[in-house]
Scaffold this motif. Structure first.
Motif, short mmCIF file in Angstrom:
data_model
loop_
_atom_site.label_atom_id
_atom_site.label_comp_id
_atom_site.label_asym_id
_atom_site.label_seq_id
_atom_site.Cartn_x
_atom_site.Cartn_y
_atom_site.Cartn_z
N MET A 1 1.61 -4.07 -10.28
CA MET A 1 2.43 -4.21 -9.07
C MET A 1 3.91 -4.21 -9.48
N LYS A 2 4.69 -3.29 -8.89
CA LYS A 2 6.10 -3.21 -9.28
C LYS A 2 6.94 -4.20 -8.50
N THR A 3 6.54 -4.46 -7.26
CA THR A 3 7.30 -5.42 -6.44
C THR A 3 6.34 -6.47 -5.92
N LEU A 4 6.95 -7.46 -5.26
CA LEU A 4 6.11 -8.51 -4.67
C LEU A 4 5.72 -8.14 -3.24
N LYS B 1 -7.30 -10.85 -1.59
CA LYS B 1 -7.34 -9.38 -1.48
C LYS B 1 -6.38 -8.70 -2.45
N ILE B 2 -5.50 -9.48 -3.08
CA ILE B 2 -4.44 -8.88 -3.90
C ILE B 2 -4.74 -9.09 -5.38
N THR B 3 -5.06 -8.00 -6.06
CA THR B 3 -5.54 -8.11 -7.44
C THR B 3 -4.44 -8.57 -8.42
N ALA B 4 -3.17 -8.44 -8.00
CA ALA B 4 -2.09 -8.88 -8.90
C ALA B 4 -1.98 -10.39 -8.95
N ILE B 5 -2.68 -11.10 -8.07
CA ILE B 5 -2.60 -12.56 -8.07
C ILE B 5 -3.69 -13.13 -8.97
N LYS B 6 -3.23 -13.77 -10.02
CA LYS B 6 -4.15 -14.33 -10.99
C LYS B 6 -4.79 -15.63 -10.49
N ALA B 7 -3.93 -16.54 -9.99
CA ALA B 7 -4.45 -17.85 -9.58
C ALA B 7 -3.63 -18.43 -8.45
N ILE B 8 -4.26 -19.33 -7.70
CA ILE B 8 -3.55 -20.02 -6.62
C ILE B 8 -3.81 -21.52 -6.73
N ALA B 9 -2.83 -22.31 -6.28
CA ALA B 9 -3.01 -23.76 -6.20
C ALA B 9 -2.56 -24.17 -4.82
N SER B 10 -3.35 -25.00 -4.15
CA SER B 10 -3.02 -25.42 -2.80
C SER B 10 -2.92 -26.93 -2.72
N GLU B 11 -2.01 -27.41 -1.86
CA GLU B 11 -1.89 -28.85 -1.65
C GLU B 11 -3.21 -29.44 -1.15
N GLU B 12 -4.02 -28.62 -0.53
CA GLU B 12 -5.28 -29.11 0.02
C GLU B 12 -6.42 -29.13 -0.99
N LYS B 13 -6.18 -28.64 -2.21
CA LYS B 13 -7.25 -28.64 -3.22
C LYS B 13 -6.79 -29.34 -4.48
N LYS B 14 -7.73 -29.99 -5.14
CA LYS B 14 -7.39 -30.79 -6.32
C LYS B 14 -6.91 -29.90 -7.49
N ALA C 1 -6.25 -25.88 -9.40
CA ALA C 1 -5.91 -24.48 -9.16
C ALA C 1 -7.19 -23.65 -9.24
N GLU C 2 -7.12 -22.45 -8.68
CA GLU C 2 -8.31 -21.62 -8.60
C GLU C 2 -7.95 -20.22 -9.11
N THR C 3 -8.80 -19.65 -9.98
CA THR C 3 -8.52 -18.30 -10.46
C THR C 3 -9.03 -17.30 -9.43
N LEU C 4 -8.16 -16.31 -9.10
CA LEU C 4 -8.61 -15.27 -8.17
C LEU C 4 -8.96 -14.00 -8.92
N HIS C 5 -8.01 -13.51 -9.74
CA HIS C 5 -8.24 -12.27 -10.49
C HIS C 5 -7.74 -12.50 -11.92
N PRO C 6 -8.65 -12.67 -12.88
CA PRO C 6 -8.25 -13.01 -14.25
C PRO C 6 -7.24 -12.03 -14.85
N GLU C 7 -7.27 -10.77 -14.40
CA GLU C 7 -6.35 -9.77 -14.96
C GLU C 7 -5.00 -9.77 -14.25
N GLY C 8 -4.88 -10.55 -13.20
CA GLY C 8 -3.64 -10.56 -12.41
C GLY C 8 -2.49 -11.17 -13.18
N ARG C 9 -1.30 -11.04 -12.60
CA ARG C 9 -0.09 -11.48 -13.28
C ARG C 9 0.54 -12.72 -12.64
N TYR C 10 0.49 -12.78 -11.31
CA TYR C 10 1.23 -13.82 -10.58
C TYR C 10 0.37 -15.03 -10.25
N MET C 11 1.03 -16.18 -10.21
CA MET C 11 0.34 -17.40 -9.79
C MET C 11 1.14 -17.94 -8.59
N ILE C 12 0.45 -18.41 -7.58
CA ILE C 12 1.14 -18.87 -6.36
C ILE C 12 0.67 -20.28 -5.99
#
Ligand code: AHG
Ligand code: MN
Ligand code: MN
Length: 283
Positions: A1-4, A57-70, A72-83
């Motif tokens: 992904m070149k841009t966000l 749905k976005i393969t560039a996202i590696k992992a996400i962490a939410s205030e509602e979850k204890k 972080a969760e991996t979405l796409h191991p090959e991804g680059r960004y964490m949110i």
């Protein structure tokens, strides 16, 4: 992904879906909706699910962490960004129909402030608005006629007029009370709704002031979470020409983060008010 761009698009889609949920859904979530203790609202959970679904749905996202979850969760191991995101900040204000919001911090790599690439927040108020801090600019969007329309770029003035003091006053340390009283004595006006998103949005849109959530006798490390609330807004405020520090005078964006739910005292504002904080705290 070149841009966000695909990430920003997912945030926009989530904003619409969350707004629809706020408008149409019940507030309470089964047994956990009562007057005491922590209330987990159905809308908090639902907003979290919406965002996780859009990001998955976005393969560039590696992992996400939410205030509602204890954890972080991996979405796409090959991804680059964490949110990291707070799906619905200020959700306890929904029953009184005040503004709420969603906060995102986007990282290139691990969840450390130094890796932050962009921060975004969405305001669910009378209008739907979005602010992005990315590539050195803070951009303001208002949803009109079916799309987010870009407005002026946002800048904080050297000195503002608004004061948003968080935390229970009974538990403020004396030097903090002196700081807040001092600002009011200088003519600052109180602007505090109890929702971090609209409170910081107001100070930013009106050009400056101070938002503070100190360490208190009951909460020595403050209430606001580094990853979900503090770092993204510190990034927005610094990008807009303001400053963001903790109670030891350190840049919030220089702080580490060992646990996703770690909190910190925080002070965000224009340069003049942050100098006042440093003076009052002797840092
Ligand atoms: P959340 O609804 O995500 O738990 O966070 C609410 C936060 C923030 O929005 C606000 O600035 C702060 O709580 C208000 O706390 P006080 O009521 O203690 O001032
Ligand atoms: Mn929150
Ligand atoms: Mn929340």
């Amino acid at each position: 992904m070149k841009t966000l761009a695909p990430i920003f698009e997912a945030i926009e889609r989530s904003a619409h879906r969350i707004r629809e949920a706020i408008t149409n859904e019940d507030l309470c979530y089964g047994e956990s909706c009562n007057a005491t203790g922590d209330m987990q609202l159905k809308l908090d959970i639902q907003s979290d699910l919406i965002i996780a679904e859009e990001f998955s749905k976005i393969t560039a996202i590696k992992a996400i962490a939410s205030e509602e979850k204890k954890e972080a969760e991996t979405l796409h191991p090959e991804g680059r960004y964490m949110i990291a995101y707070d799906p619905l900040d200020g959700s306890s204000l929904i029953d009184v129909d005040l503004s709420v919001g969603t906060i995102y911090g986007i990282y290139d790599g691990e969840f450390q402030a130094k890796n932050m690439l962009a921060a975004v927040y969405v305001v669910h108020g009378p209008r739907l608005e979005m602010v992005t801090a990315y590539k050195g600019g803070v951009r303001h969007y208002i949803f009109r006629h079916g799309r987010f329309q870009e407005q002026e770029t946002l800048h904080l003035k050297e000195k503002g007029k608004l004061n948003g003091p968080g935390g229970t006053q009974q538990y403020w340390p004396p030097h903090h009370k002196k700081l807040i009283d001092g600002l009011f004595a200088e003519g600052y006006r109180l602007r505090y709704s109890g929702g971090m998103v609209p409170d910081l949005h107001q100070i930013l849109i009106k050009g400056g002031g101070l938002f503070s959530y100190p360490g208190t006798a009951d909460k020595p490390e403050g209430k606001l979470r580094k990853l979900f609330e503090v770092f993204p807004f510190a990034f927005v405020y610094e990008t807009a020409g303001g400053e963001a520090i903790d109670d030891k005078g350190r840049r919030l964006l220089d702080l580490g983060c060992d646990d996703p739910h770690e909190t910190t005292p925080c002070f965000l504002g224009s340069k003049y008010e942050i100098a006042k904080v440093k003076e009052a705290y002797g840092v």
